[in-house]
Design an enzyme around this catalytic site. Structure first.
Site, PDB file in Angstrom:
ATOM      1  N   ILE A   1     -11.535   5.217 -33.258  1.00  0.00           N
ATOM      2  CA  ILE A   1     -10.854   6.511 -33.353  1.00  0.00           C
ATOM      3  C   ILE A   1     -11.581   7.512 -32.457  1.00  0.00           C
ATOM      4  CG2 ILE A   1      -9.882   8.215 -34.916  1.00  0.00           C
ATOM      5  CD1 ILE A   1      -8.833   5.391 -35.432  1.00  0.00           C
ATOM      6  N   GLU A   2     -11.414   7.341 -31.174  1.00  0.00           N
ATOM      7  CA  GLU A   2     -11.960   8.319 -30.216  1.00  0.00           C
ATOM      8  C   GLU A   2     -10.887   9.379 -29.991  1.00  0.00           C
ATOM      9  OE1 GLU A   2     -12.491   6.816 -26.283  1.00  0.00           O
ATOM     10  OE2 GLU A   2     -10.748   5.527 -26.363  1.00  0.00           O
ATOM     11  N   SER A   3     -11.087  10.239 -29.017  1.00  0.00           N
ATOM     12  CA  SER A   3     -10.098  11.274 -28.751  1.00  0.00           C
ATOM     13  C   SER A   3      -8.740  10.626 -28.501  1.00  0.00           C
ATOM     14  CB  SER A   3     -10.513  12.084 -27.525  1.00  0.00           C
ATOM     15  OG  SER A   3      -9.560  13.092 -27.292  1.00  0.00           O
TER      16      SER A   3
ATOM     17  N   CYS B   1     -27.328  36.954 -38.090  1.00  0.00           N
ATOM     18  CA  CYS B   1     -26.454  36.730 -36.930  1.00  0.00           C
ATOM     19  C   CYS B   1     -25.009  36.534 -37.374  1.00  0.00           C
ATOM     20  CB  CYS B   1     -26.901  35.506 -36.142  1.00  0.00           C
ATOM     21  SG  CYS B   1     -28.601  35.569 -35.580  1.00  0.00           S
TER      22      CYS B   1
ATOM     23  N   ALA C   1     -13.319  19.955 -31.055  1.00  0.00           N
ATOM     24  CA  ALA C   1     -12.733  20.776 -32.130  1.00  0.00           C
ATOM     25  C   ALA C   1     -11.297  21.221 -31.841  1.00  0.00           C
ATOM     26  CB  ALA C   1     -13.635  21.980 -32.430  1.00  0.00           C
ATOM     27  N   ILE C   2     -10.577  20.369 -31.132  1.00  0.00           N
ATOM     28  CA  ILE C   2      -9.218  20.731 -30.733  1.00  0.00           C
ATOM     29  C   ILE C   2      -8.210  19.851 -31.467  1.00  0.00           C
ATOM     30  CG2 ILE C   2      -7.587  20.854 -28.786  1.00  0.00           C
ATOM     31  CD1 ILE C   2     -10.048  20.933 -26.935  1.00  0.00           C
TER      32      ILE C   2
ATOM     33  N   HIS D   1      -5.092  18.592 -30.304  1.00  0.00           N
ATOM     34  CA  HIS D   1      -4.327  18.515 -29.058  1.00  0.00           C
ATOM     35  C   HIS D   1      -2.833  18.465 -29.349  1.00  0.00           C
ATOM     36  CE1 HIS D   1      -8.038  17.658 -26.869  1.00  0.00           C
ATOM     37  NE2 HIS D   1      -8.328  16.735 -27.766  1.00  0.00           N
TER      38      HIS D   1
ATOM     39  N   LYS E   1     -10.182  13.464 -20.805  1.00  0.00           N
ATOM     40  CA  LYS E   1      -9.577  14.781 -20.598  1.00  0.00           C
ATOM     41  C   LYS E   1     -10.406  15.692 -19.710  1.00  0.00           C
ATOM     42  CE  LYS E   1      -6.863  14.740 -24.833  1.00  0.00           C
ATOM     43  NZ  LYS E   1      -7.420  13.505 -25.440  1.00  0.00           N
TER      44      LYS E   1
END
Lengths: 423, 496, 122
Positions: free
Chosen positions: B356-358, B422, B46-47, B49, B270
């Site tokens: 489409i990986e990181s 919650c 969820a970044i 980069h 990473k």
């Protein structure tokens, strides 16, 4: 902002008893905030019997037990807003809540009783490996589906954890025609009441796998299979002991956690073991005027004890509101060693006592034929023989004011001369 | 007939659908799952980069840096959260410090904001770094998003602007259609895509262009239309799922870490990160394991203990007793060591957006920009839509004032009924999640759009309520929603 | 011969020990019961060893109420080996709200002389 003498958060067994206790001690301006559509709490889905023997001298179902209390609440005219969720609680005892009827409200209370109960530990909290298909529920969620909504959650069932809700659901699902293939327990002993082992498992020939846990979950959309492994004395799965069960449902009964996010927001100090507030003999938390009772304080095994604790919290809050508590020295109450899991209350004001203190504690392991020792400032003061002590069963010990006046710092509890019983 | 048919409603597919929907084009977006964002987009770090890390000269480096520039404005337009939370890459040895030098130089070359910190400076920012940390790189342009929220928002906007969304459509075959008599008829469909729905029906779609954004399946989808790709000896690329597992820690008023914490990267990527989320949870993970099964998103005890062990090299005091969930996701890792973004050499009109990986999430907006403006623009006439509609943000009462709350409750008492204690989600918000464009049709769909079940009870209290609302609003049955198989349903008694 | 039992009468769950012998006609004769903390424990042990009974709780379909099910209970314990027969009758029943606690939902279930009654008002 509206004001109120006493706001009780939660209208389950603890909250209702607290309200009645406070009312009978002279408090009239009471407001119960209940998040469900009616008061009663988790009792409403606990349709089995076994409640109320201590309180009413007879065995009631959960809904019947709740109805006794709601009847009293109505008779006494105690205000209860249903469908109301408390969003914020602050140390100055102001709180925000919303409900469809009242909208968003803020109220300033002179005293607050926390009675929010507890929640079940989900799968994530115990980190069971495997896929994440539908068909895995906490036992309480399945109980709700079945007993209130009439939805049968599955047909071939395995249960992880031998807590009472798990045992009760094993019987309930069996009665509704499901096949319960087994109940697994990580520990070498059950965490449920003995009577439930007997009448929920043995009566229906459901096997109990002690020292076992679920080590894999398989299935994409819906659960297809679980893998069960034996664990060693350090509770680590033993390779080579895996066996699989084709099931569509896995119910988890792996512990309850007091629901304290509001307490934390108010800055109330929690106990690392009970995960409920630290309290004194009046069940007052570390924030003056905020009291706690029932499962939000520590997880109980019997509702009768919850009600009794609620009554006590209500009476204490009334005393706080009418007379206040005089400043007074306090002593600590704690386990002397690791044989005891926790002791409650954690502090006592000996000079302030007007009645004996009922200490509640749980042992950390299963013991047979042992001695419970009470120590005053490190010196053994009292010894009580115990035939059986189980972590699943809350123990109580009452000490009088005279027993406590000469304690300088700490009253401690431990188990001596016993052996761990793994049978 | 569609101008463009996109296979895969993950972050790249939805970015493409929405960006193409700005033009007067007929667009179809297909996915085999029953909701948007069910693959890698649902399960990642969820970044966004900064772009400091990919090798120079790669698509990864180029599109990551550009994607980071684009994200904030896009999220604002879509009405979804983006937070530029910054990040630290931490080193714990002279060799690792040398690696920081390389990363620092790469960042400078790419105009990525970067600052070198000594231990004290790093600790002043993040007091819970591991004792072994000696130095750090601060990458202040690093951001966080909720990836599935972004993808759903994009899909919603595409649907609002006349795109057709087909969920639960598993592509089974792609035919190339024979060219028309005069081979320069641009309006002619070149592809016939056949997809199967869970009821067993097949559906065909004709399209001029097909975009393969099928994540871990992109190699197989391409093979449906390319004999060369179907042959392992001559294929353009293959995709192997690379699994990453995570812990999710319950949200707190202030999470233990405010910034993303990276170790110095290795061959395997990473490394194990600590990531604060938009909703103040912490993610801890991932590991990196190549696996065979493209559907295997199960957690393993070994991977989770590896993650715990690795993270202790960068962070301490992590509240593992507040873990509420584990999950794992599959990175679609290509054997090309870079994204594959091109028109297939052997199949004109077939656009590959594969491997489409990181940093795929970070790069997605820039990938979409490149595909549209570089690959498609010369072939298609891109006439902007004059009536382009903006989506309405997800309804959230989490941070509204008491007066606004009461306004909503007066409008509909369902806004006074909290169904998820919650996360404090009202029935009104659940109804909005169901009845919006491309709305929720499953328990998970509601959870992805407005969060009930994301909290510490993991749906224990709210799931039966959500089930009831979905049944009532959409005429579904609990059996469908709970995925009860025929086997579960045998022997019905009084209980349904 | 000694037989060990767990008393299920109340949550105390006393561990009982019954000293029994098999009589000439094959029946079980109970000489004494120990381990009980109240007289009901002894009664339980004697009954459990000769004629085991259980209280059954379940739900019936409810129309027009707050929930879709009404909780019910047997008005007295029933023979243990008839539990599933009783469940079958319970499953066939549907009632309409309002219902008062202790209302009879099934009279003389399975001819056992026991009623199925509502265990709450709804």
């Amino acid at each position: 902002m509206n004001t109120c003498d006493l706001v009780i958060i939660g209208g389950g067994s603890a909250g209702m008893a607290a309200a009645i206790g406070a009312y009978k001690s002279g408090i009239r301006d009471i407001l119960i905030l209940e998040r469900d559509a009616e008061p009663g709490g988790i009792l409403l889905q606990c349709i089995h019997n076994g409640f109320g023997l201590h309180t009413f001298g007879e065995e009631l179902t959960g809904p019947s037990y709740a109805e006794r209390f709601t009847g009293q609440i109505n008779e006494l005219g105690i205000r209860c807003v249903t469908g109301a969720l408390v969003l914020h609680l602050r140390a100055d005892k102001t709180l925000d809540y919303i409900s469809p009827q009242t909208g968003y409200r803020q109220v300033k209370a002179r005293a607050v009783i926390l009675a929010m109960g507890c929640r079940e530990r989900p799968r994530g909290a115990i980190g069971i490996p495997g896929t994440r298909p539908a068909g895995i529920w906490t036992a309480g969620t399945a109980q709700r589906y079945l007993n209130l909504d009439g939805i049968m959650p599955g047909r071939r069932v395995f249960i992880l954890g031998s807590g009472d809700i798990g045992l009760i659901m094993a019987r309930r699902m069996t009665l509704e025609g499901a096949q319960v293939l087994g109940v697994a327990e990580l520990m070498p002993y059950s965490n449920g009441l003995q009577r439930n082992i007997k009448q929920c498992l043995e009566d229906f020939d459901i096997p109990l796998f002690l020292s076992h846990t679920v080590t894999d979950i398989r299935g994409q959309e819906r659960l297809r299979e679980i893998v069960l492994s034996r664990v060693d004395e350090n509770r680590r799965p033993i390779p080579g002991t895996e066996r699989s069960f084709a099931v569509d449902t896995l119910l988890l009964s792996v512990g309850l956690v007091p629901e304290n996010y509001l307490s934390e927001e108010a800055g109330i100090v929690l106990h690392p073991r009970t995960r409920g507030p630290l309290v004194d003999e009046a069940l007052q938390t570390t924030v003056p005027g905020i009291f706690a009772c029932g499962n939000v304080l520590h997880v109980h095994d019997l509702v009768d004890f919850v009600s009794a604790e609620g009554t006590q919290a209500g009476e204490s809050a009334a005393r706080y509101l009418t007379d206040g508590f005089a400043d007074s020295r306090s002593i600590l109450a704690a386990p002397a060693d690791r044989t005891i899991g926790y002791v409650l209350p954690q502090t006592v004001h000996p000079d302030r006592l007007d009645k004996p203190v009922e200490f509640k504690f749980r042992v950390a392991d299963a013991y047979r034929n042992v001695t419970l020792q009470v120590l005053k400032d490190g010196q053994v003061y009292k010894e009580i023989r115990k035939r059986v002590l189980l972590p699943a069963e809350m123990e109580k010990l009452t000490l009088k004011k005279d027993d406590l006046l000469d304690v300088k710092q700490e009253l401690a509890f431990r188990i001596a001369a016993g052996h761990i019983d793994a049978s | 007939m569609y101008d463009i048919l996109i296979i895969g409603a993950g972050i790249t597919g939805t970015f493409l659908a929405r960006d193409l929907a700005r033009y007067d084009l007929r667009i179809a977006l297909l996915d085999k799952e029953d909701d948007i964002a069910c693959g890698a987009t649902m399960a990642n770090s969820a970044i966004v980069h900064s772009g400091h890390d990919p090798k120079p000269g790669t698509f990864k480096a180029r599109f990551n840096v550009r994607g980071n520039e684009l994200y904030e404005d896009i999220c604002r337009e879509l009405g979804v959260a983006f937070k530029r939370c910054s990040a630290l890459v931490v080193a714990a040895s002279p060799e690792e410090e040398a690696n920081l030098d390389i990363l620092q130089r790469q960042a400078l070359d790419r105009n990525v904001p970067v600052r070198r910190l000594n231990r004290e400076e790093a600790l002043a920012l993040e007091p819970h770094l591991a004792d072994s940390v000696t130095e750090a790189l601060e990458l202040s342009s690093t951001g966080i998003i909720t990836p599935w929220e972004v993808a759903i928002a994009l899909a919603e906007e595409a649907v609002l602007n006349q795109s057709d969304l087909f969920l639960s459509h598993r592509v089974e075959s792609i035919e190339t259609l024979p060219p028309a008599g005069d081979n320069d008829c641009p309006q002619k469909s070149r592809f016939r895509v056949t997809a199967r729905t869970p009821d067993g029906q097949t559906h065909t779609f004709d399209a001029r262009y097909v975009i393969d954004a099928a994540g871990v399946y992109a190699d197989q989808i391409y093979a449906m239309v390319s004999p060369a790709q179907a042959d392992p000896a001559t294929r353009r690329f293959s995709i192997t799922p690379r699994k990453g597992e995570y812990f999710v820690i319950d949200h707190e008023e202030t999470p233990l870490f405010q910034r993303v914490i990276y170790p110095v990267p290795s061959e395997k990527g990473k490394g194990v990160l600590v990531v604060p989320t938009i909703h103040n949870n912490l993610l801890i993970g991932p590991n990196s394991d190549f696996i065979d099964d493209k559907e295997d998103v199960g957690n393993t005890a070994q991977a989770l203990s590896y993650v715990r062990e690795q993270v202790s090299k960068t962070a301490k005091d992590l509240p593992f007793h507040k873990v509420i969930r584990n999950f794992s996701g599959l990175r679609p890792t290509g054997d090309t060591h870079d994204f594959v973004i091109e028109e297939a050499a052997d199949v004109p009109g077939f656009i590959l957006v594969a491997a489409i990986e990181s940093p795929g999430l970070s790069a997605a907006p820039a990938i979409s920009e490149y595909v549209i403006h570089t690959l498609l623009a010369p072939k298609l006439s891109l006439v902007p839509r004059t009536d382009y509609k903006r989506r309405r943000p997800f309804l959230s009462l989490k941070d509204v004032s008491p007066a606004e709350y009461n306004e909503k409750i007066r409008e509909n008492p369902a806004f006074g009924h909290i169904v998820c204690r919650c996360e404090q989600i009202t029935e009104g918000e659940v109804l909005d999640a169901i009845h919006r464009p491309a709305g929720a049709r499953t328990i998970k769909g509601v959870k992805k759009r407005c969060r009930p079940g994301m909290g510490r009870c993991q749906g224990g209290f709210c799931e039966p309520l959500i089930t009831e609302i979905l049944c009532r609003e959409l005429g579904l049955t609990p059996q469908e929603l709970l995925h009860m198989t025929d086997d579960c349903l045998q022997k019905g008694g009084a209980c349904q | 011969m000694k037989k060990e039992l767990t008393c299920i009468i109340c949550p105390m769950g006393c561990r009982l020990e019954a000293d029994c012998e098999t009589t000439e006609n094959g029946a079980l004769a109970i000489r004494s019961v120990t381990g009980n903390t109240c007289p009901r424990g002894e009664r339980y042990a004697r009954a459990e060893l000769s004629y085991p009974e259980r209280t059954v709780t379940s739900t019936v379909v409810l129309q027009g109420g707050r929930y879709r099910r009404l909780p019910v209970i047997t008005s007295a314990p029933i023979p243990k080996d008839r539990i599933f027969d009783v469940m079958e009758e319970i499953r066939a029943v549907s009632v309409c709200a309002p219902v008062k606690i202790h209302d009879i939902i099934i009279e003389n279930v399975c001819g056992l002389g026991v009623n199925i009654i509502a265990s709450r008002s709804l």
